[in-house]
Design a protein around this motif. Sequence first.
Motif, PDB file in Angstrom:
ATOM      1  N   SER A   1      25.508  84.949  49.005  1.00 42.98           N
ATOM      2  CA  SER A   1      24.193  83.712  48.212  1.00 42.98           C
ATOM      3  C   SER A   1      24.946  83.887  46.881  1.00 42.98           C
ATOM      4  O   SER A   1      25.317  85.208  46.104  1.00 42.98           O
ATOM      5  CB  SER A   1      23.080  83.888  48.165  1.00 42.98           C
TER       6      SER A   1
ATOM      7  N   ASP B   1      23.035  74.586  44.653  1.00 36.47           N
ATOM      8  CA  ASP B   1      23.597  73.713  44.781  1.00 36.47           C
ATOM      9  C   ASP B   1      24.918  73.062  44.289  1.00 36.47           C
ATOM     10  O   ASP B   1      25.230  72.625  43.281  1.00 36.47           O
ATOM     11  CB  ASP B   1      23.213  72.384  44.895  1.00 36.47           C
ATOM     12  N   TRP B   2      25.871  73.366  45.197  1.00 41.17           N
ATOM     13  CA  TRP B   2      27.343  73.210  43.851  1.00 41.17           C
ATOM     14  C   TRP B   2      27.987  72.009  43.679  1.00 41.17           C
ATOM     15  O   TRP B   2      28.341  72.107  42.910  1.00 41.17           O
ATOM     16  CB  TRP B   2      28.215  74.488  44.582  1.00 41.17           C
TER      17      TRP B   2
ATOM     18  N   THR C   1      28.128  80.068  43.238  1.00 34.91           N
ATOM     19  CA  THR C   1      27.344  78.843  43.690  1.00 34.91           C
ATOM     20  C   THR C   1      27.784  79.758  45.298  1.00 34.91           C
ATOM     21  O   THR C   1      28.363  80.650  45.979  1.00 34.91           O
ATOM     22  CB  THR C   1      27.908  77.747  43.818  1.00 34.91           C
ATOM     23  N   THR C   2      27.286  78.770  46.027  1.00 29.08           N
ATOM     24  CA  THR C   2      27.267  79.241  47.708  1.00 29.08           C
ATOM     25  C   THR C   2      27.703  77.910  48.237  1.00 29.08           C
ATOM     26  O   THR C   2      27.663  77.145  47.809  1.00 29.08           O
ATOM     27  CB  THR C   2      26.072  79.508  48.630  1.00 29.08           C
ATOM     28  N   PHE C   3      28.398  77.970  49.935  1.00 26.48           N
ATOM     29  CA  PHE C   3      28.449  76.768  49.963  1.00 26.48           C
ATOM     30  C   PHE C   3      28.160  76.983  51.831  1.00 26.48           C
ATOM     31  O   PHE C   3      27.833  78.087  52.295  1.00 26.48           O
ATOM     32  CB  PHE C   3      30.371  75.984  50.161  1.00 26.48           C
ATOM     33  N   ASP C   4      28.477  76.084  52.124  1.00 25.87           N
ATOM     34  CA  ASP C   4      27.742  76.208  53.638  1.00 25.87           C
ATOM     35  C   ASP C   4      28.755  76.515  55.217  1.00 25.87           C
ATOM     36  O   ASP C   4      29.929  75.572  55.114  1.00 25.87           O
ATOM     37  CB  ASP C   4      27.164  74.662  54.029  1.00 25.87           C
ATOM     38  N   PHE C   5      28.577  77.876  55.307  1.00 29.97           N
ATOM     39  CA  PHE C   5      29.737  78.650  56.124  1.00 29.97           C
ATOM     40  C   PHE C   5      29.843  79.502  56.112  1.00 29.97           C
ATOM     41  O   PHE C   5      28.374  80.524  55.628  1.00 29.97           O
ATOM     42  CB  PHE C   5      31.072  79.248  54.995  1.00 29.97           C
ATOM     43  N   PRO C   6      29.762  80.491  57.485  1.00 31.86           N
ATOM     44  CA  PRO C   6      29.266  81.624  58.123  1.00 31.86           C
ATOM     45  C   PRO C   6      29.588  82.944  57.379  1.00 31.86           C
ATOM     46  O   PRO C   6      31.430  82.662  56.491  1.00 31.86           O
ATOM     47  CB  PRO C   6      30.802  81.242  59.942  1.00 31.86           C
TER      48      PRO C   6
ATOM     49  N   TYR D   1      38.180  78.445  51.878  1.00 27.41           N
ATOM     50  CA  TYR D   1      37.115  77.246  52.980  1.00 27.41           C
ATOM     51  C   TYR D   1      36.447  77.002  51.890  1.00 27.41           C
ATOM     52  O   TYR D   1      36.097  75.557  51.803  1.00 27.41           O
ATOM     53  CB  TYR D   1      36.437  77.646  53.813  1.00 27.41           C
TER      54      TYR D   1
ATOM     55  N   GLN E   1      36.511  72.341  50.750  1.00 31.54           N
ATOM     56  CA  GLN E   1      35.476  71.248  50.153  1.00 31.54           C
ATOM     57  C   GLN E   1      34.943  70.767  49.277  1.00 31.54           C
ATOM     58  O   GLN E   1      34.759  69.617  49.162  1.00 31.54           O
ATOM     59  CB  GLN E   1      33.744  71.789  51.188  1.00 31.54           C
TER      60      GLN E   1
END
Length: 434
Positions: free
Chosen positions: A376, A394-395, A367-372, A419, A423
């Motif tokens: 993907s 959408d984790w 999965t992925t998440f909102d972070f610099p 990180y 979350q």
Amino acid sequence: MVATYEEAVNWIHSRLRLGIKPGLKRMEYMMEKLDHPERKLKTIHIGGTNGKGSTVTFLRNILQQSGKRVGTFTSPYFERFNERISINGEPIADSHLVELVNIIIPLSEEMEESEWGGPSEFEVITAMSFYYFSHVNPVDIVIYEVGLGGRLDSTNIIQPLVSAITNIGKDHTQFLGESFEEIAFEKAGIIKEHVPVISCVKQPAAIKVIKEKANEQQADFYLYGVDFDTDKEENLQSGEKFTFISGEYKESYEISMVGRHQIENASLALKIIELLNDKYGFHIDHKAVQLGLKYAYWPGRMEQISSVPLIYLDGAHNPEGVKTLIRTIEDRWSNKKVKIMVAALKDKDLKPMLSGFERVAEQLILTTFDFPRVASPQELATFISIDNVIEMIDWKSALANMISEVKEDEVLVITGSLYFISQVKPYLYSVLRN
């Protein structure tokens, strides 16, 4: 100047645009301007690739149980920025953070015109911590965790009572080098003249580099497996039981953190305590050591979130961390099916990280998440050769579905970037409560 906590944190984070700036000139400049607060502190310095945070936690808890007022400087934070500068486990107050930023801002502005330029985010926070622990909220001792490497790290202006190097792994190779020798050279940069150094490093090439640096600095060197050791006794339901051996001393201890690697981290803390007692007359008694180890807790490191269903969080964010996680899975859950959810950053060594999960994962969720810099699911999948892989953008929805499906003979491990783990944890608690 800043007036609120939000403004203070935003100003600190604005320094991120400067990136990582190895070297000590900016730190030395700020310390000179602040009348050298770092020289007023008793410190312990902890470097290494993995295990620094856990070692700091074991050590802090032991010292705290002995009645000491203990400062800690760690990175990264897990839930809130203030955690990075703490006393007896309590993060710095918002008001003190604002006060410290207003002290550093004028120095930062002066430095912008210098040949070295302004300080980086990490340099700013490190300078703030020195001033905080020496002037704003004085402590008996501070445990400093190295940010990156050691030799050129911002924390490396201290003259500690003891230095420790947990282990050596291939992380941040763009800054520290590709070989174990190169990385060990950077880590060994924290060794100071006549200051004892302790290590759990395993690679012969890395040990050789550290030994040579210790000899050069006339620093006593203590190596795990040679000068002190442990015997694992048993897996506890939530933790480990082991015997610590140092010379003629042999004693059984319990910890509440899971994994053989945590036994090594605890033994490092025990050896540091031994030196503080023998060399510096600290008089830390056996009861404080027992209680300190038993109650030490470090979030996001093999942290059990739920027993039914069985869910663990572990911030295994580099190849060495993944190897340790896999050993723990094989050691504790050979009779269970293991489902693993992972999200990772692009700048990590992803192939050895992700391929390592193949032999233990019944199912692997990418999965992925909102972070610099985050990778993907599709990018992660290029490093996987097993079939039972699911890619999910959408984790949160993936996790909510998985929780309801975890059976009695299964365990769900959520891992990867710290990180990401930071979350996931509050979200997990909210889902499990409902």
